[in-house]
Design a protein around this motif. Structure first.
Motif, PDB file in Angstrom:
ATOM      1  N   LEU A 176       0.839  -1.191   0.000  1.00 60.55           N
ATOM      2  CA  LEU A 176       0.000   0.000   0.000  1.00 60.55           C
ATOM      3  C   LEU A 176       0.875   1.241   0.000  1.00 60.55           C
ATOM      4  N   THR A 177       0.380   2.279  -0.663  1.00 63.94           N
ATOM      5  CA  THR A 177       1.094   3.547  -0.669  1.00 63.94           C
ATOM      6  C   THR A 177       0.097   4.663  -0.906  1.00 63.94           C
ATOM      7  N   ASP A 178       0.555   5.894  -0.839  1.00 61.35           N
ATOM      8  CA  ASP A 178      -0.289   7.044  -1.112  1.00 61.35           C
ATOM      9  C   ASP A 178      -0.830   6.966  -2.533  1.00 61.35           C
ATOM     10  N   VAL A 179      -2.067   7.421  -2.727  1.00 56.06           N
ATOM     11  CA  VAL A 179      -2.726   7.281  -4.031  1.00 56.06           C
ATOM     12  C   VAL A 179      -1.921   7.922  -5.152  1.00 56.06           C
ATOM     13  N   ASP A 180      -1.175   8.977  -4.853  1.00 55.78           N
ATOM     14  CA  ASP A 180      -0.419   9.667  -5.891  1.00 55.78           C
ATOM     15  C   ASP A 180       0.882   8.964  -6.254  1.00 55.78           C
ATOM     16  N   HIS A 181       1.273   7.945  -5.487  1.00 53.07           N
ATOM     17  CA  HIS A 181       2.570   7.304  -5.716  1.00 53.07           C
ATOM     18  C   HIS A 181       2.443   5.821  -6.085  1.00 53.07           C
ATOM     19  N   VAL A 182       1.245   5.391  -6.435  1.00 54.33           N
ATOM     20  CA  VAL A 182       1.041   3.975  -6.724  1.00 54.33           C
ATOM     21  C   VAL A 182       1.870   3.533  -7.929  1.00 54.33           C
ATOM     22  N   ALA A 183       1.807   4.269  -9.026  1.00 56.76           N
ATOM     23  CA  ALA A 183       2.569   3.892 -10.221  1.00 56.76           C
ATOM     24  C   ALA A 183       4.070   3.987  -9.972  1.00 56.76           C
ATOM     25  N   THR A 184       4.488   4.981  -9.184  1.00 52.57           N
ATOM     26  CA  THR A 184       5.917   5.131  -8.868  1.00 52.57           C
ATOM     27  C   THR A 184       6.424   3.926  -8.091  1.00 52.57           C
ATOM     28  N   ARG A 185       5.653   3.476  -7.107  1.00 53.29           N
ATOM     29  CA  ARG A 185       6.057   2.310  -6.326  1.00 53.29           C
ATOM     30  C   ARG A 185       6.043   1.041  -7.182  1.00 53.29           C
ATOM     31  N   ALA A 186       5.105   0.972  -8.126  1.00 57.78           N
ATOM     32  CA  ALA A 186       5.073  -0.178  -9.034  1.00 57.78           C
ATOM     33  C   ALA A 186       6.354  -0.237  -9.861  1.00 57.78           C
ATOM     34  N   ARG A 187       6.779   0.906 -10.370  1.00 59.21           N
ATOM     35  CA  ARG A 187       8.031   0.934 -11.143  1.00 59.21           C
ATOM     36  C   ARG A 187       9.226   0.607 -10.259  1.00 59.21           C
ATOM     37  N   ALA A 188       9.209   1.082  -9.017  1.00 56.08           N
ATOM     38  CA  ALA A 188      10.332   0.820  -8.109  1.00 56.08           C
ATOM     39  C   ALA A 188      10.469  -0.677  -7.852  1.00 56.08           C
ATOM     40  N   TRP A 189       9.338  -1.381  -7.662  1.00 57.03           N
ATOM     41  CA  TRP A 189       9.391  -2.827  -7.453  1.00 57.03           C
ATOM     42  C   TRP A 189       9.985  -3.524  -8.673  1.00 57.03           C
ATOM     43  N   LEU A 190       9.577  -3.095  -9.848  1.00 51.43           N
ATOM     44  CA  LEU A 190      10.116  -3.694 -11.072  1.00 51.43           C
ATOM     45  C   LEU A 190      11.609  -3.410 -11.205  1.00 51.43           C
ATOM     46  N   GLU A 191      12.034  -2.200 -10.917  1.00 50.01           N
ATOM     47  CA  GLU A 191      13.454  -1.861 -11.018  1.00 50.01           C
ATOM     48  C   GLU A 191      14.292  -2.744 -10.111  1.00 50.01           C
ATOM     49  N   ASP A 192      13.808  -2.991  -8.908  1.00 53.95           N
ATOM     50  CA  ASP A 192      14.525  -3.871  -7.984  1.00 53.95           C
ATOM     51  C   ASP A 192      14.584  -5.301  -8.523  1.00 53.95           C
ATOM     52  N   LEU A 193      13.456  -5.788  -9.046  1.00 52.06           N
ATOM     53  CA  LEU A 193      13.431  -7.146  -9.599  1.00 52.06           C
ATOM     54  C   LEU A 193      14.369  -7.275 -10.796  1.00 52.06           C
ATOM     55  N   LEU A 194      14.366  -6.255 -11.656  1.00 54.80           N
ATOM     56  CA  LEU A 194      15.166  -6.316 -12.880  1.00 54.80           C
ATOM     57  C   LEU A 194      16.655  -6.145 -12.621  1.00 54.80           C
ATOM     58  N   ALA A 195      17.034  -5.775 -11.393  1.00 55.58           N
ATOM     59  CA  ALA A 195      18.448  -5.682 -11.044  1.00 55.58           C
ATOM     60  C   ALA A 195      19.077  -7.060 -10.870  1.00 55.58           C
ATOM     61  N   ARG A 196      18.237  -8.098 -10.771  1.00 54.26           N
ATOM     62  CA  ARG A 196      18.742  -9.464 -10.633  1.00 54.26           C
ATOM     63  C   ARG A 196      19.166 -10.015 -11.992  1.00 54.26           C
ATOM     64  N   PRO A 197      19.985 -11.087 -12.009  1.00 56.67           N
ATOM     65  CA  PRO A 197      20.341 -11.702 -13.293  1.00 56.67           C
ATOM     66  C   PRO A 197      19.080 -12.045 -14.077  1.00 56.67           C
ATOM     67  N   LEU A 198      18.945 -11.493 -15.266  1.00 51.32           N
ATOM     68  CA  LEU A 198      17.670 -11.484 -15.963  1.00 51.32           C
ATOM     69  C   LEU A 198      17.210 -12.871 -16.400  1.00 51.32           C
ATOM     70  N   ARG A 199      18.074 -13.642 -17.030  1.00 55.12           N
ATOM     71  CA  ARG A 199      17.639 -14.925 -17.580  1.00 55.12           C
ATOM     72  C   ARG A 199      17.140 -15.869 -16.506  1.00 55.12           C
ATOM     73  N   PRO A 200      17.891 -16.115 -15.421  1.00 51.56           N
ATOM     74  CA  PRO A 200      17.374 -17.035 -14.403  1.00 51.56           C
ATOM     75  C   PRO A 200      16.127 -16.506 -13.702  1.00 51.56           C
ATOM     76  N   MET A 201      16.036 -15.191 -13.531  1.00 50.29           N
ATOM     77  CA  MET A 201      14.832 -14.632 -12.914  1.00 50.29           C
ATOM     78  C   MET A 201      13.609 -14.898 -13.784  1.00 50.29           C
ATOM     79  N   LEU A 202      13.724 -14.642 -15.069  1.00 49.13           N
ATOM     80  CA  LEU A 202      12.587 -14.817 -15.973  1.00 49.13           C
ATOM     81  C   LEU A 202      12.203 -16.287 -16.124  1.00 49.13           C
ATOM     82  N   GLU A 203      13.193 -17.173 -16.133  1.00 49.13           N
ATOM     83  CA  GLU A 203      12.883 -18.590 -16.273  1.00 49.13           C
ATOM     84  C   GLU A 203      12.200 -19.114 -15.003  1.00 49.13           C
ATOM     85  N   THR A 204      12.676 -18.687 -13.844  1.00 49.50           N
ATOM     86  CA  THR A 204      12.036 -19.079 -12.585  1.00 49.50           C
ATOM     87  C   THR A 204      10.606 -18.557 -12.539  1.00 49.50           C
TER      88      THR A 204
END
Length: 249
Positions: A176-204
């Motif tokens: 949960l986050t403030d209504v004005d920051h929902v999309a920003t937090r969504a992008r932040a979660w993706l940025e953190d996930l995408l910092a991992r080795p991409l191929r094994p993350m996507l296959e898992t």
């Protein structure tokens, strides 16, 4: 009815059909196609956003009630194709829920990898029973896999809509986050996930989500013909028309 923007390797698709992003084929087909196009365009993550008061209020019932059986089948088919496109996307997808997410809005959110919801008096759930519709097995599976079988049963049978804090507590949303920051937090979660080795993350991820894809691609689990047959039952039609009458007030 879609606003599309890119933030580096992350694409944001924002539903833009005022006042409540009601879902119908002219919105769903472009959404389906945009979800499919994102990885083809080299994107590595996807945000599906909506608001400010409703991520999506679900299917456009007044519109659906104007259709004959063939057109109604096509409309529901496009909806499930859109859900399937999100579920089977080869890149991670986050739902940015800046408002209410009943029924079809909840289904699309459940197809995503992660759900960020606005904190406050916003509700989410599969409330189909309250509007006279049974929840197909394929859709029931989506809720069971995130909140557990027994809790999912209780919520769906009651047609319950949970406010944001309760939805977080049961695992229906992830953050949960403030209504004005929902999309920003969504992008932040993706940025953190995408910092991992991409191929094994996507296959898992692909292996972990195989059951989700299967629930939406098995025709017997959606049983669209039976769903539409039930749509035309007298009791269902009475509830749907009463709903439309309330919406017009």
């Amino acid at each position: 009815m879609l606003e599309i923007s890119s933030h580096g390797a992350i694409r944001e698709i924002r539903l833009a059909r005022p006042p409540v992003n009601a879902l119908y084929p002219p919105l769903l087909a472009p959404l389906r196609d945009a979800v499919r196009a994102a990885p083809e365009d080299g994107m590595q993550g996807l945000v599906i956003a909506g608001g400010p008061n409703a991520f999506s209020a679900g299917l456009d019932v007044p519109y659906l009630l104007t259709l004959d059986r063939a057109a109604l089948l096509d409309a529901w088919r496009v909806f499930f194709e859109t859900a399937q496109a999100i579920a089977e996307s080869p890149i991670p997808v986050v739902a940015a829920l800046a408002g209410h997410s009943p029924a079809g809005g909840c289904v699309l959110a459940l197809c995503c990898d992660y759900r960020v919801m606005a904190r406050g008096p916003f509700r989410i759930g599969l409330n189909e029973v309250q509007v006279g519709l049974a929840v197909p097995e394929g859709i029931q599976h989506l809720l069971r896999r995130v909140v557990g079988a027994y809790r999912a049963e209780r919520l769906m049978v009651a047609g319950a809509m949970l406010e944001s804090e309760e939805a977080l507590a049961v695992g229906l949303v992830d953050e949960l986050t403030d209504v004005d920051h929902v999309a920003t937090r969504a992008r932040a979660w993706l940025e953190d996930l995408l910092a991992r080795p991409l191929r094994p993350m996507l296959e898992t991820r692909r292996l972990a989500r195989a059951d989700l894809v299967g629930a939406l691609t098995d025709p017997q689990r959606l049983d669209l013909d039976r769903f539409v047959d039930n749509w035309y039952r007298d009791d269902t039609q009475a509830v749907l028309h009463a709903l439309v009458a309330r919406l017009k007030k």
